[in-house]
Design an enzyme around this catalytic site. Structure first.
Site, PDB file in Angstrom:
ATOM      1  N   HIS A 148       0.827  -1.205   0.000  1.00 33.40           N
ATOM      2  CA  HIS A 148       0.000   0.000   0.000  1.00 33.40           C
ATOM      3  C   HIS A 148       0.864   1.259   0.000  1.00 33.40           C
ATOM      4  CE1 HIS A 148      -3.990  -1.558   0.192  1.00 33.40           C
ATOM      5  NE2 HIS A 148      -3.852  -2.162   1.366  1.00 33.40           N
ATOM      6  N   CYS A 186       0.359   1.809  -5.962  1.00 35.45           N
ATOM      7  CA  CYS A 186      -0.528   2.690  -6.711  1.00 35.45           C
ATOM      8  C   CYS A 186       0.063   4.088  -6.859  1.00 35.45           C
ATOM      9  CB  CYS A 186      -1.882   2.790  -6.006  1.00 35.45           C
ATOM     10  SG  CYS A 186      -2.823   1.257  -5.999  1.00 35.45           S
ATOM     11  N   ARG A 199       0.021   2.586 -11.772  1.00 39.30           N
ATOM     12  CA  ARG A 199       0.969   1.898 -10.929  1.00 39.30           C
ATOM     13  C   ARG A 199       2.373   2.472 -11.067  1.00 39.30           C
ATOM     14  NH1 ARG A 199      -3.230   1.351  -9.595  1.00 39.30           N
ATOM     15  NH2 ARG A 199      -4.612  -0.455  -9.833  1.00 39.30           N
TER      16      ARG A 199
END
Length: 243
Positions: free
Chosen positions: A147, A221, A230
Site C-alpha cells: 500500500h 498505486c 501503478r
C-alpha cells in the site's frame, strides 16, 4: 461524519497496521534466532482459493498478457498469469510472513507474506509477494506489492528510490541485497509485463530487461490516494549473504 471516516482511514488504519507489522517482524526475528522456534512452514499452499489481487496488477488480460519481444525480434515466452503459476515446492504458506523487507533509504522495515490479498496481507501493513514469482535470491523476478496510502503504507515514499539505492530481503537463511536499477514512474494497472520473469513494461516497451537474471520488482498505486495507475521500481540482485 466524513471527517471521521477520513481520520479512520488515514490515521487509525496506519497505526493499527504498523503495530501489527512491527510485531510480525519481531516475531520472525525471534524465530530465526531460536533454532527451535519454528519458522514459517516451507510447504507449498496446495489447492486453495486464489487470493484477491491488491489492485496493483490484474490477474489476467483479455486474450492473455501482451506479447513481449526478445532481442532479435523473437517472441519471448509469455509469463504465467498472476496467481495461476505453479508454486515452488518450498513456497511458504499463504498470508504468512516469512521474510522482512528493508529499504534503508526510506526507513522501511516490513514483513513479507506470500500472497497479495488485501484482507490477509496488504491491509495488515505487510508487503505481499505475488504468487508464481520467484522466491528471494532465486533466478527470475521477485515481485512485491504494498500500500502507498493507509493500512501502514509501507510503500508511501517508493517514488523517492533512485538508481543505486539498496533494497534488502531477509529470510531465515540469508540476506539478499538488491540494488535499484530503474523502473516505470507511471503505467497502466493492466501492465502485467512488469512482474514477468524477465520484467519489461508492455505499455512502455523501452523500459525493462531483455535477459534472464535475478530481479526484484516493487509495485504500488500512483498518484497518491488513487488506484488508477501503478508505480514500478526494479532492482537487481547484488549479493546474497548466508546467515
Amino acid at each position: 461524519m466524513l471527517l471521521l471516516l477520513v481520520v479512520h482511514q488515514v490515521w487509525w488504519t496506519n497505526r493499527e497496521a504498523r503495530a501489527g507489522a512491527q510485531e510480525a517482524v519481531r516475531s520472525l526475528v525471534r524465530e530465526w534466532e531460536d533454532p527451535d522456534g519454528g519458522a514459517p512452514s516451507p510447504e507449498g499452499p496446495g489447492e486453495q482459493a486464489r487470493p484477491e489481487l491488491p489492485g496493483d496488477l490484474p490477474e489476467d488480460l483479455p486474450g492473455g498478457p501482451p506479447e513481449q519481444t526478445a532481442p532479435g525480434g523473437r517472441a519471448a515466452p509469455r509469463p504465467h498469469p498472476v496467481g495461476k503459476a505453479p508454486q515452488p515446492p518450498d513456497a511458504p504458506r499463504w498470508d504468512q510472513a516469512y521474510a522482512v523487507l528493508r529499504i534503508p533509504g526510506l526507513g522501511v522495515v516490513a514483513p513479507v507474506a506470500r500472497g497479495v490479498a488485501k484482507r490477509g496481507v496488504l491491509d495488515k501493513g505487510y508487503v505481499g509477494h505475488y504468487p508464481g514469482t520467484a522466491l528471494p535470491g532465486r533466478a527470475g523476478n521477485v515481485a512485491l506489492a504494498g500500500h502507498r496510502n493507509t493500512h501502514g503504507e509501507p510503500f508511501r515514499r517508493l517514488d523517492r528510490l533512485g538508481r543505486g539505492d539498496e533494497v534488502v530481503v531477509e529470510t531465515r537463511d540469508a540476506v539478499h541485497t538488491y540494488v535499484v536499477s530503474g523502473g516505470v514512474p507511471q503505467t497502466s494497472a493492466r501492465d502485467v509485463g512488469v512482474i514477468a520473469p524477465v520484467p519489461r513494461s508492455a505499455v512502455h516497451p523501452g523500459r525493462g530487461f531483455s535477459e534472464p537474471g535475478h530481479y526484484l520488482t516493487l509495485t504500488t498505486c500512483t498518484p497518491e490516494f488513487t488506484s488508477t495507475h501503478r508505480l514500478v521500481i526494479w532492482a537487481t540482485l547484488a549479493r546474497t549473504t548466508p546467515k
